[in-house]
Structure formats: C-alpha cells, structure tokens
Design an enzyme around this catalytic site. Structure first.
Site, PDB file in Angstrom:
ATOM      1  N   ASP A  17       2.558  12.197   2.454  1.00  0.00           N
ATOM      2  CA  ASP A  17       1.648  11.133   2.002  1.00  0.00           C
ATOM      3  C   ASP A  17       1.677   9.921   2.931  1.00  0.00           C
ATOM      4  O   ASP A  17       1.854   8.787   2.478  1.00  0.00           O
ATOM      5  CB  ASP A  17       2.002  10.697   0.577  1.00  0.00           C
ATOM      6  N   GLU A 182      -6.931  12.252  -5.675  1.00  0.00           N
ATOM      7  CA  GLU A 182      -5.714  11.441  -5.661  1.00  0.00           C
ATOM      8  C   GLU A 182      -5.606  10.682  -4.342  1.00  0.00           C
ATOM      9  O   GLU A 182      -6.515  10.678  -3.522  1.00  0.00           O
ATOM     10  CB  GLU A 182      -4.489  12.339  -5.865  1.00  0.00           C
TER      11      GLU A 182
END
Length: 509
Positions: A17, A182
């Site tokens: 991420d 997301e």
C-alpha cells in the site's frame, strides 16, 4: 539494461500500500506495517527508482493488545502528504480508528499517533487541504469489520487534522462497477478533484480514477490500469507524484504472494480531456498496462543504484532500520552491547495451550528483499538453563527455524517447523539434527524460486551441512514471508540467558 532505463519492480520487497510525495528535490514513501514494530517505514529517494529506509513513524502502538502478536491488524494503508511545511501521515487500524502523525523532519522525530476518529472498519484514510483553507478526509471500509467494501466516505476535517467534523457522506458506491473499492488518494489538478482508488481486489483488480468538480461530487469513474498482457496482477493502490519538469509518475504495488506486495513505478500522462494515462496503452479507452522497463524519470540526478538495507553488522549493538519485531518491543529483549546483537531468551507465550514460535513477539524480522537470496548469521547461545535457544527463522503462516538449543550439559542443533491450519490450530515439530561441539554455530538459509528454502549450518569454518528437508516459505496475514533471528526460552527459568549474533549477511542472488 541501459543506465537511462529502470526495471520493475523498483522494490522487490513487501512495501504494501505505498504512498509517495515530493518535497523539493526529495521523494518520500510510506507503506503499511500491520502488526510489525517499529511501524510505518519511511523511505527516501532522489530519483524515484532507488530507495533507502530512513526512519519509522513510531516505535510502538499504544493500544490494547499490541504487546502481543496481532496478525493482520495494526497499521493499514497510510497516506502521506506535504502540507503547512510538514509531512503528514494518516493511517487506520481496522478495529480502533483513524490516526495521524506529522513531522517537520522526516529523518527525525514524528508526533505521537493521534486518534482523529475512533471507528471500527474505517480504513485507508486520505486527507486533503484545499487552497481556500478547507480540509477533507476520504476513507474506505473493511468488509471484515463493517460489511462494506465498495464505498468511499467523505468528511470535513479540522484544518489541523485532529478531528473529523459533521456527518460523513458516501460519495461513491461501487457495488456494481467497482467492487472492493479501497485505498483512496485525493488530488486536485486544473480545478478538478481526483481520487485514485484500486478496485476489484488485491490479487485480480485494477486501478480506477474518480473525478469531480467539487469534493462532494458528483464523481465519475474511469478504469486506467489493468494487468493486460503482463504478469503484473492486480496493479493498483499507490500514489501519483509530479516532478519539477512536469513529468508525472505513479507508484503502485503488485501482490506477489509469499513475497508480499512489491512496488512498481509507472509513467503517467494526461489526455486533453483531463484523464490520466498510466503505463503503456492497452485495450483502448485510455486504459494502460504496467511497463517492465522504461526510461528513468527526467530531470533527476543520476545515482548509483541502491536498495533498502538488508545486511547488518550490529555495530552499535542495536538492529538497523530494516528490522521489525512482531509486536510492541520491550526493553528487556535487547541486552546492551557495543558490538553484535545480544537478544535475551524470552519465554515463548502460550497459544492455544502450547508455546510456539508462531506467537512469539520477540522475533526480529525483515522483509524478503528479492525472489532468491541467501541469509546467514553466526550465533552463540549463552545460556545455562535447559531449553533456552536462539537461531535463524523464516516466518509466515508456515515457518521454519534452525535453532541452537541448550540441553543439560551440551548444545544441540534442531530444526523447528510449524504452520497455522485453516482451523486456527498451530502444529509445530522439532527435529534434533546434530550435537554441537560448542555453543557457537553458523546458520544459513538459501531461498530459491517459489520460496523453496534450504537451511544449512557449519561449525568452526567447516563445510556446510544441509538440513535434510527443504522448506516452502509462505506468506503471513496480509504480509509476505520474513527472514530473521530470535532468542527464546521454552521452559520457565530464573535466568534463561541470551543468544548473541555477530552479524547478519544477506546476499541477493
């Protein structure tokens, strides 16, 4: 490969991420750290291709439970921003809420984590400060906690980033077109607001960009990056950065299974309609696919290629920035030393009624740095109490270790391997290999293709002896496999002793 080109992945290690920001001539990156401490690694680069670990945002997480191993919990999907002459990191923990830290010196101290909003299942927060002074925060949801996985929510935020204001507004519902929406990252360009957000899931998804004339919407979506004809599955979740010369680049991850979420760098441009193009063209309609090799970013200094730290001579008696514990570190885990690493043998905690390495918080681990590599260390067990031990480990939901164990009047080399079953049961086995002539032994593991690993040992500079069985490394909870060292006690003892590690040498093959 030409000096003017680079090859993906730029980080063949589990920097999950990633988010990125440019500050003058410097680039900074952060990534998820989950339950590993110190948390939130901060990486630095001047050319967008070579990166080095320079810091962590905090050493431990002052929340209930994090003194013990919490697989898959902890720091999820941070966002990194430069605002008001300081760096800001916003992150979530899936069960506790949204947090924020900031600093004026990325190499120095960061503020302690501040809870912006207590919440369960609110994840992947990204702040945005508009030119007129308003502040916003966009976040996603964790389906495992909230039952939602396809919506983005917007809040007004205090300009100092300390709290959300008012009621949240769902600004996009991707139930039909963007499942598992997301990781939002918010930007503004030419008067329009953009949210870069991955969709479709980590292993098989794609990168989407949303666009609106106002933060409150209405938002339109375009899918801009797919796997295409490449081997780079699920290419998504990352950050966009613009250089001084106007070039744009996008950093994202690829789920590489046991190796974790490795990092790629994609060229990026804008069409006349104000939509980004990422990678090389694929499939029409402005979509792209990842590049394997490309020209390096322009206008940046040429540097001798380098990578995040791996080997460590423990010159100050402490581990380097590449190392992380499995939980909040405790002061008694390290014994002060001026050379080498002295790890105290800490009693293994009970997990499901047994003491296993799986639940040990004092494992000192680092990320796999490549698809194939060799790691070795020279260890000395200084322990009088039986069943104290120390050694070299590969750790995930499957794990294996080569361990020096103190027996009654001798030292024995053992091979320990275990795994977490689908039912949550740990099965751990210990095999005696060799009676050592002293308390010192060199330990080695060679990781090959597919994570197939071969442990070996030698005494007094002799020939390497291989463990009869190989070990297939496996990923952990949301993270790749890790390699490292540890010291432990398996029986209650007044003074379990320590294990001393002279060095840790890691060679990429």
């Amino acid at each position: 490969m030409s000096q003017n080109t680079y090859q993906n992945p730029i980080l063949c290690a589990d920097y999950s991420d990633p988010d990125i920001v440019r500050v003058g001539d410097d680039f900074f990156m952060v990534s998820s750290s989950f339950n590993h401490m110190p948390a939130l690694p901060v990486l630095h680069s001047t050319d967008l291709v070579s990166w080095r670990i320079i810091n962590h945002v905090f050493a431990s997480l002052d929340l209930a439970g994090y003194d013990t191993v919490q697989p898959g919990k902890g720091v999820w999907a941070p966002s990194l921003r430069w605002h008001n002459d300081r760096l800001w990191v916003f992150f979530s923990t899936p069960d506790e809420g949204i947090f924020m830290c900031h600093t004026q010196d990325p190499w120095g101290a960061w503020s302690k984590p501040h809870c912006v909003q207590p919440a369960k299942g609110w994840i992947d927060p990204c702040p945005f400060w508009d030119e007129e002074g308003s502040a916003w925060l966009v976040h996603a949801f964790a389906h495992s906690r909230s039952g939602i996985k396809h919506k983005l929510q917007l809040f007004s935020m205090k300009p100092d980033g300390t709290a959300l204001q008012g009621e949240g507004q769902i600004i996009y519902d991707g139930s039909c077109d963007l499942p598992t929406l997301e990781g939002p990252k918010v930007y503004k360009r030419n008067g329009l607001y953009y949210i870069f957000a991955p969709a479709g899931g980590v292993e098989t998804g794609w990168q989407t960009v949303l666009r609106a004339p106002e933060m409150t919407g209405p938002w339109e979506a375009r899918n801009v990056l797919f796997q295409g004809e490449t081997a780079v599955n699920g290419p998504h979740q990352g950050g966009w950065v613009e250089l001084k010369n106007g070039e744009c680049w996008f950093v994202h991850f690829q789920d590489a299974h046991l190796y974790g979420r490795i990092v790629h760098l994609q060229p990026m441009s804008w069409d006349e309609d104000g939509w980004p193009h990422i990678g090389e063209p694929f499939g029409g309609a402005g979509a792209g696919q990842p590049v394997l090799r490309w020209q390096k970013p322009g206008g940046l200094p040429a540097v001798t290629p380098y990578a995040p730290q791996t080997s460590d001579d423990f010159a100050t008696g402490r581990p380097g920035l590449q190392w992380q514990w499995q939980a909040n570190p405790q002061p008694n885990w390290l014994i002060p030393a001026t050379q080498g690493l002295h790890l105290r043998c800490i009693l293994l905690p009970e997990f499901a009624g047994q003491r296993t390495l799986y639940a040990a918080p004092q494992l000192l681990l680092q990320k796999f740095p490549a698809f194939t590599f060799t790691a070795r260390t020279r260890a000395t067990l200084a322990a009088a109490e039986p069943e104290s031990c120390g050694g070299l480990i590969i750790y995930g939901e499957r794990y294996a270790a080569l361990v020096i164990v103190r027996r009654q009047q001798c030292h024995q080399l053992c091979y320990v391997h275990g795994w977490m079953s689908d039912a949550g049961v740990i099965r751990e086995q210990c095999q005696a290999l060799h009676m050592l002539s002293s308390a010192t032994c060199e330990l080695q593991v060679s990781v090959g293709e597919g994570g197939v690993s071969q442990f070996a040992w030698r005494e007094d500079g002799g020939a390497w002896q291989q463990v009869p069985r190989t070990f297939a490394a496996g990923k952990g909870k949301w993270v790749g496999a890790k390699v490292g060292i540890f010291a432990a006690a398996t029986a209650d003892a007044q003074d379990p002793g320590e294990c001393r590690f002279e060095d840790f040498v890691l060679e990429v093959r």
